[in-house]
Design a protein around this motif. Sequence first.
Motif, PDB file in Angstrom:
ATOM      1  N   SER A  14      31.997  38.910  46.312  1.00  0.00           N
ATOM      2  CA  SER A  14      33.294  38.231  46.112  1.00  0.00           C
ATOM      3  C   SER A  14      33.459  37.774  44.671  1.00  0.00           C
ATOM      4  N   LEU A  15      32.407  37.164  44.112  1.00  0.00           N
ATOM      5  CA  LEU A  15      32.491  36.693  42.725  1.00  0.00           C
ATOM      6  C   LEU A  15      32.660  37.859  41.753  1.00  0.00           C
ATOM      7  N   ALA A  16      31.915  38.958  42.014  1.00  0.00           N
ATOM      8  CA  ALA A  16      32.049  40.136  41.148  1.00  0.00           C
ATOM      9  C   ALA A  16      33.469  40.688  41.221  1.00  0.00           C
ATOM     10  N   ALA A  17      33.997  40.815  42.440  1.00  0.00           N
ATOM     11  CA  ALA A  17      35.370  41.322  42.613  1.00  0.00           C
ATOM     12  C   ALA A  17      36.375  40.422  41.902  1.00  0.00           C
ATOM     13  N   SER A  18      36.155  39.111  41.998  1.00  0.00           N
ATOM     14  CA  SER A  18      37.099  38.172  41.373  1.00  0.00           C
ATOM     15  C   SER A  18      37.125  38.369  39.855  1.00  0.00           C
ATOM     16  N   CYS A  19      35.970  38.639  39.260  1.00  0.00           N
ATOM     17  CA  CYS A  19      35.906  38.850  37.810  1.00  0.00           C
ATOM     18  C   CYS A  19      36.675  40.109  37.402  1.00  0.00           C
ATOM     19  N   TYR A  20      36.410  41.206  38.111  1.00  0.00           N
ATOM     20  CA  TYR A  20      37.088  42.470  37.783  1.00  0.00           C
ATOM     21  C   TYR A  20      38.601  42.364  37.975  1.00  0.00           C
ATOM     22  N   LEU A  21      39.010  41.702  39.059  1.00  0.00           N
ATOM     23  CA  LEU A  21      40.458  41.628  39.342  1.00  0.00           C
ATOM     24  C   LEU A  21      41.170  40.695  38.370  1.00  0.00           C
ATOM     25  N   ALA A  22      40.513  39.598  37.991  1.00  0.00           N
ATOM     26  CA  ALA A  22      41.116  38.695  36.995  1.00  0.00           C
ATOM     27  C   ALA A  22      41.238  39.405  35.655  1.00  0.00           C
ATOM     28  N   LYS A  23      40.186  40.168  35.298  1.00  0.00           N
ATOM     29  CA  LYS A  23      40.222  40.921  34.038  1.00  0.00           C
ATOM     30  C   LYS A  23      41.365  41.942  34.052  1.00  0.00           C
ATOM     31  N   ALA A  24      41.640  42.500  35.253  1.00  0.00           N
ATOM     32  CA  ALA A  24      42.713  43.497  35.375  1.00  0.00           C
ATOM     33  C   ALA A  24      44.106  42.866  35.341  1.00  0.00           C
ATOM     34  N   GLY A  25      44.163  41.519  35.382  1.00  0.00           N
ATOM     35  CA  GLY A  25      45.460  40.861  35.209  1.00  0.00           C
ATOM     36  C   GLY A  25      46.042  40.203  36.441  1.00  0.00           C
ATOM     37  N   TYR A  26      45.301  40.164  37.544  1.00  0.00           N
ATOM     38  CA  TYR A  26      45.803  39.507  38.765  1.00  0.00           C
ATOM     39  C   TYR A  26      45.516  38.005  38.714  1.00  0.00           C
ATOM     40  N   ASN A  27      46.323  37.234  39.453  1.00  0.00           N
ATOM     41  CA  ASN A  27      46.030  35.821  39.679  1.00  0.00           C
ATOM     42  C   ASN A  27      45.092  35.737  40.875  1.00  0.00           C
ATOM     43  N   VAL A  28      43.876  35.314  40.659  1.00  0.00           N
ATOM     44  CA  VAL A  28      42.860  35.356  41.717  1.00  0.00           C
ATOM     45  C   VAL A  28      42.451  33.949  42.143  1.00  0.00           C
ATOM     46  N   THR A  29      42.524  33.717  43.466  1.00  0.00           N
ATOM     47  CA  THR A  29      42.012  32.471  44.044  1.00  0.00           C
ATOM     48  C   THR A  29      40.933  32.829  45.048  1.00  0.00           C
ATOM     49  N   LEU A  30      39.789  32.202  44.892  1.00  0.00           N
ATOM     50  CA  LEU A  30      38.647  32.484  45.756  1.00  0.00           C
ATOM     51  C   LEU A  30      38.438  31.284  46.678  1.00  0.00           C
TER      52      LEU A  30
END
Length: 488
Positions: A14-30
């Motif tokens: 989950s943490l790894a996915a959150s990093c990649y998705l935030a880097k790609a420009g999404y607003n991420v809430t975990l």
Amino acid sequence: MKKEIIIIGSGFSSLAASCYLAKAGYNVTLLEKNNTIGGRARQLVKDGFTFDIGPTWYWMPDVFERFFNDFDKKPSDYYSLEKLNPAYSVYFGKNDYITIEDTLAKISEAFEKEEPGSSKKLNTFIEKAKSNYDIAIKDLVYNPGVSPLELVTIATIKKLDQFFSNIKRDVRKEFKNERLVKILEFPVLFLGAKPSDTPSFYSFMNYADFGLGTFHPKKGMYQVILALENLAKSLGVIIKTNAPIEKIIIENNEVKGVISNGKTINTNIVVSGADYHHTETLLDKTYRQYSESYWSKKTFAPSSLLFYVGFDKKIQNVNHHTLFFDVDFDVHAEAIYDTPKWPEEPLFYASFPSITDANSAPEGKEAGIFLIPLAPGLEDTEALREAYFEKIMTRFEALTSQNIKKHVIFKESFCINDFIKDYNSYKGNAYGMANTITQTAFLRPKLKSKKVKGLFFTGQLTVPGPGVPPSLISGKLVADLVTKHHSL
């Protein structure tokens, strides 16, 4: 406007996915149900002692490097690593053990001493294992498990026979010494299945063991979780603890939001790093991909009975990682995989992080972690836990020639009921779904829901499989799928 993504859980994937998705420009809430992050890799701090609750082995350092490199970082920006020497030792009887050191040359010497002529065979075996590692870890495992064709490359075609043989057969063909056989079969236990059910190709785990070695992050594996949290927050990820998910809201086969602590949070994309089976119970039945009978027929990796023990003295005759293989492996394996029951004489593993890391225990004291692999779904009671603690402590004392029972300051246990309570783990499994021939790559549960638009999964029940490095990879794979199907 940026797309909002909710990620369920805060383990490695989950943490790894959150990093990649935030880097790609999404607003991420975990959103994490427990009061601390880390999933199975949380920490127990008590009376000056610090224990990693979950993973204690740091293998495949190149996978961690590749992850951080994707963000122009490196592991050393966040934590310091020490290569363990010895990597571990394996007890076979009273004061009778083999020590696995930190280079293949030294390990070869230990093998030769045990079985003359075996060092040459070992080097050939590890050479093949390295070739498999180069194909698997640098290439194959970074495929999303969408199609069987992902496994078809020039390199894998040349190794096709290795998908139809198994580790047990391969090892025993070359090595006759039962002790060496056990050491070579040990690494595939991280994949969650018996060596006889694990394809030969997975010998790459032996290269991870003997070729790359065993490391320890200073202050423990939890430092890796804190590194991921640090990176995620620097990329804009919002992390909320004490935020269990009661329901995933679906309308017209599309994600519309989640309900957490009774409140609705709107989103069109959900990535769940929580237990896959549990996540599907958060959906109405019509939107579930896999039935109860599907899950019940699968081979799950073991659960575990774990003890976290504070000792008032230093423990002798052990290494940071010590395995106790003084009983019959096949009989214990049968109790896990064939006729699930509590094993009469269990193999067990002990970790003493304070041997390497002064941060783990007060001066002159020792932190001990003990693990017994168990079949998931067994009855779990305090009486059973106590009986097995007594059982392994008695054996430990005899094998290592010392008294330790009277030096226990405290002990905490963690077993099947806790895996269910803390992680919603299917049948209380500890490591996810085993990597058997019928549960590899595209044959594992899918990263992307086939029934619900905007619903994705990550972690050890999907691809690539169990373990910390595969979980980091799983986070990357799911992020790639999200960006492919829900571009900004």
